[in-house]
Write a protein that holds these residues in place. Structure first.
Motif, PDB file in Angstrom:
ATOM      1  N   ALA A 271      13.243 -22.289   0.160  1.00 51.22           N
ATOM      2  CA  ALA A 271      13.892 -23.560  -0.163  1.00 51.22           C
ATOM      3  C   ALA A 271      13.280 -24.183  -1.425  1.00 51.22           C
ATOM      4  N   ARG A 272      11.969 -24.119  -1.557  1.00 48.02           N
ATOM      5  CA  ARG A 272      11.309 -24.647  -2.759  1.00 48.02           C
ATOM      6  C   ARG A 272      11.773 -23.904  -4.011  1.00 48.02           C
ATOM      7  N   HIS A 273      11.814 -22.591  -3.921  1.00 44.89           N
ATOM      8  CA  HIS A 273      12.219 -21.794  -5.072  1.00 44.89           C
ATOM      9  C   HIS A 273      13.684 -22.056  -5.443  1.00 44.89           C
ATOM     10  N   ALA A 274      14.540 -22.172  -4.422  1.00 41.37           N
ATOM     11  CA  ALA A 274      15.953 -22.444  -4.687  1.00 41.37           C
ATOM     12  C   ALA A 274      16.137 -23.791  -5.380  1.00 41.37           C
ATOM     13  N   LEU A 275      15.385 -24.788  -4.957  1.00 39.26           N
ATOM     14  CA  LEU A 275      15.472 -26.104  -5.603  1.00 39.26           C
ATOM     15  C   LEU A 275      15.015 -26.033  -7.056  1.00 39.26           C
ATOM     16  N   ALA A 276      13.945 -25.288  -7.309  1.00 39.93           N
ATOM     17  CA  ALA A 276      13.450 -25.160  -8.680  1.00 39.93           C
ATOM     18  C   ALA A 276      14.507 -24.540  -9.585  1.00 39.93           C
ATOM     19  N   VAL A 277      15.181 -23.499  -9.097  1.00 37.89           N
ATOM     20  CA  VAL A 277      16.214 -22.837  -9.897  1.00 37.89           C
ATOM     21  C   VAL A 277      17.380 -23.791 -10.151  1.00 37.89           C
ATOM     22  N   LEU A 278      17.764 -24.563  -9.144  1.00 37.83           N
ATOM     23  CA  LEU A 278      18.859 -25.525  -9.322  1.00 37.83           C
ATOM     24  C   LEU A 278      18.510 -26.584 -10.356  1.00 37.83           C
ATOM     25  N   VAL A 279      17.228 -26.921 -10.445  1.00 37.15           N
ATOM     26  CA  VAL A 279      16.785 -27.913 -11.411  1.00 37.15           C
ATOM     27  C   VAL A 279      16.675 -27.313 -12.811  1.00 37.15           C
ATOM     28  N   GLY A 280      16.813 -25.985 -12.892  1.00 39.39           N
ATOM     29  CA  GLY A 280      16.730 -25.329 -14.191  1.00 39.39           C
ATOM     30  C   GLY A 280      15.307 -24.984 -14.592  1.00 39.39           C
TER      31      GLY A 280
END
Length: 507
Positions: A271-280
Motif C-alpha cells: 500500500a505504501r509503494h502504491a501510494l508513492a507511485v500514484l504521487v509520482g
C-alpha cells in the motif's frame, strides 16, 4: 468516373475578374447553405429516479442498519473530505499535481485541441508565395560545317503570391470541425476519467494502508493476550493443575497468531509503494504519511445523484457520448463526398528572363482559375463509406447504452454493498462485545480451576476472530463508500485545475 465541371484560367482584366468573382461568390453562397449528414442530438436521459427496485430507506427508517441515501444530492469535488481523514487532502493534492498518467492525459487533450485548429484551417484561404529560377539550353541546328553556336541558353525567373480557396459546398469542413471538437471532448472526458481513477485509487490505497496497520496493531494485541494465556497455563502446569498438552496448546495458539505478522507487513508495504507511485515518486523517495484508521468516518448521508444526472456526470458515459457525436459527424463527412467540390485560385506573379527586369510592370501576370470536381461513379465506394459511417454510429450508440447500463449497475451494487456492510458491521460489533465478555470470564474460570485450557483457547480464538472481523468490516465499508463515489463520477466537474482552467472543453 470523375467529371470536371468547369475550368477557367488565364490572364484577365479587372472587369472580367469582378465578373468571375461575383459569379463564384454567388455560386458558393448559393450552395454553401446545406450541410450534409444528420445533426447530432444527445441521447435522452432516463426518466426513472432510483437505481434499485429495493432501495434503502430514507432517514428515520425503522431499520437503522441501512445507510441513509441523499437522493439527488451533488457529490462535492473533494469527496474524500467526507471521510474526515486529516491526512487525505494533502496526499490527493500531490496525486493531482505530480501523477504521470494525469500529465499524459493533459498532453493528449492538448493534442486533440490542436486538431480543432487544424480542422478549422480549411475554412480559410491558402496563401503562399512561389519563387523559381531556371536555365534552359536548347540546340539551334548547327554542325561542323557551320560556325554558329550549337546551343542557346535562356534564363527564367518568377516570383509572386498565390491564393486558393475551396468552398465548403456540402459542409464537409463544418462536419470535420464538428468531429474534431467531439474528439477533443472525448479526450477531455478521458482526462476526467483518469483523474477519477487516480483519486479513487489513492483513497483506496490510503484506506488499505490504514486498515492493514489497524489489523497489525490488533494482531500484536492478540499476541500479547496469547502470551498472557501462555503464562497462565505455565503457572497452572507448575502447580500441577495443567498438563503438558495444555502448555503445548497455548504455545501453538501463540505461534499461529504470530504467523499473521509477515503477511500484514507485506500488505502495508504494498500500500505504501502504491501510494508513492500514484504521487509520482519512487517508493524510496517519498515518505508515506500516517493514516489513523479511527480517523476515517462514514458520511452520515451518502450524496447520490439521480440517474438522469449521472449520465451527464460520469466521465466514461460522457466520453462514449462524445465518440457518438464524432461518429455522427463522420456520417456528414462521408455524405459530403457525394457532392461536387469547387476551388478558386488566384495568382499575381512576375516572370522574366532577366533578374534585373523581373519587377517591371510588363512582366506582371495576373491569373484567376476555378475548378470543380464531382465524382459521379467510383464503383459504389462513396455510398459504401456513408453506410459504413452509419453502421459505426449504430455500433457506438449500442456501446453508449451499455456504458450507461453498466454505470447504473455499479451504483446499485455499491449502494447495496454499503447496506450489507453496515449490517455486517453491526453484527461484528455484537460479536466483539460477546467474545470480550466470554474471554474475560473464561480466564477467571481457568484461574479458579473451573474450566480447562481448551475452553480458554476457544474463547481466545473467538475474541481474535471478532477483533479482526470488526476491523475488516469497517475497512470494507469505507472501501465500498469509495467505490460508490467513483461510480457516481467523483464530482470531477466541480474540480478546477485538472485539465483546463474551467474544466470545460475549450472548443
Amino acid at each position: 468516373m470523375n467529371k470536371q465541371v468547369f475550368i477557367i484560367s488565364g490572364v484577365v482584366s479587372s472587369a472580367k475578374r469582378r465578373g468571375v468573382g461575383g459569379l463564384l461568390a454567388g455560386l458558393a453562397f448559393g450552395l454553401a447553405g446545406c450541410t450534409a449528414g444528420p445533426d447530432f442530438v444527445r441521447p435522452a436521459a432516463p426518466a426513472f429516479s432510483t437505481y434499485d427496485n429495493d432501495q434503502a430507506p430514507a432517514a428515520g427508517s425503522a431499520n437503522p442498519s441501512l445507510a441513509v441515501v441523499g437522493a439527488g444530492q451533488t457529490l462535492p469535488a473533494q469527496w474524500w473530505e467526507l471521510l474526515q481523514a486529516p491526512a487525505l487532502p494533502a496526499v490527493l493534492d500531490q496525486v493531482v499535481a505530480a501523477n504521470q498518467t494525469l500529465a499524459a492525459a493533459r498532453a493528449t487533450l492538448a493534442q486533440a485541441q490542436e486538431g480543432i485548429v487544424q480542422a478549422r484551417s480549411t475554412w480559410f484561404p491558402v496563401l503562399s508565395v512561389g519563387a523559381s529560377a531556371g536555365r534552359s539550353i536548347s540546340g539551334n541546328g548547327g554542325n561542323q560545317y557551320t560556325f554558329r553556336p550549337s546551343s542557346t541558353a535562356t534564363n527564367q525567373f518568377s516570383l509572386g503570391p498565390q491564393i486558393s480557396y475551396t468552398f465548403d459546398i456540402a459542409g464537409q469542413t463544418a462536419r470535420t470541425v464538428e468531429q474534431a471538437k467531439a474528439n477533443a471532448e472525448d479526450q477531455h472526458y478521458q482526462l476526467a476519467a483518469a483523474y477519477l481513477t487516480l483519486t479513487s485509487s489513492a483513497v483506496t490505497q490510503a484506506i488499505t494502508l490504514a486498515t492493514s496497520q489497524k489489523l497489525l496493531a490488533t494482531t500484536e494485541s492478540l499476541i500479547k493476550n496469547d502470551e498472557k494465556n501462555m503464562e497462565l497455563v505455565q503457572k497452572s502446569f507448575q502447580i500441577g493443575t495443567a498438563a503438558q498438552t495444555d502448555v503445548l496448546t497455548a504455545q501453538s495458539q501463540l505461534e499461529n497468531d504470530r504467523t499473521q505478522l509477515p503477511a500484514l507487513h507485506q500488505q502495508i508495504s504494498v500500500a505504501r509503494h502504491a501510494l508513492a507511485v500514484l504521487v509520482g515518486q519512487a517508493p524510496s523517495q517519498w515518505q508515506t504519511p500516517d493514516f489513523d484508521f479511527d480517523s476515517f468516518k462514514m458520511p452520515q448521508t451518502l450524496p447520490v445523484s439521480l440517474p438522469s444526472e449521472l449520465v451527464h456526470q460520469r466521465p466514461d458515459i460522457l466520453s462514449a457520448e462524445a465518440i457518438l457525436h464524432a461518429d455522427s459527424a463522420a456520417i456528414g463527412i462521408a455524405a459530403a463526398q457525394l457532392y461536387p467540390s469547387l476551388t478558386l485560385s488566384l495568382s499575381d506573379s512576375y516572370q522574366s528572363t532577366l533578374i534585373n527586369t523581373l519587377f517591371n510592370t510588363v512582366n506582371r501576370s495576373l491569373s484567376a482559375a476555378t475548378s470543380g470536381n464531382w465524382t459521379l461513379f467510383q464503383g459504389g465506394s462513396l455510398a459504401s463509406q456513408k453506410r459504413a459511417a452509419e453502421d459505426a454510429y449504430d455500433a457506438q450508440l449500442a456501446t453508449y447504452r451499455q456504458t450507461v447500463l453498466t454505470a447504473f449497475g455499479q451504483v446499485a451494487d455499491a449502494l447495496r454493498a454499503i447496506d450489507n456492510d453496515t449490517e455486517s458491521l453491526r453484527l461484528a460489533q455484537n460479536a466483539m462485545t460477546i467474545s470480550t465478555t466470554s474471554l474475560r470470564l473464561q480466564r477467571a474460570s481457568y484461574s479458579a480451576g473451573k474450566s480447562n485450557v481448551l475452553q480458554l483457547i476457544t474463547a481466545e480464538n473467538a475474541y481474535a476472530q471478532a477483533s479482526m472481523n470488526l476491523v475488516r468490516m469497517q475497512g470494507q465499508r469505507l472501501q465500498n463508500c469509495v467505490v460508490l463515489f467513483a461510480a457516481l463520477g467523483g464530482g470531477w466537474e466541480g474540480k478546477a485545475g485538472i485539465g483546463l482552467p474551467a474544466d470545460k472543453p475549450a472548443l
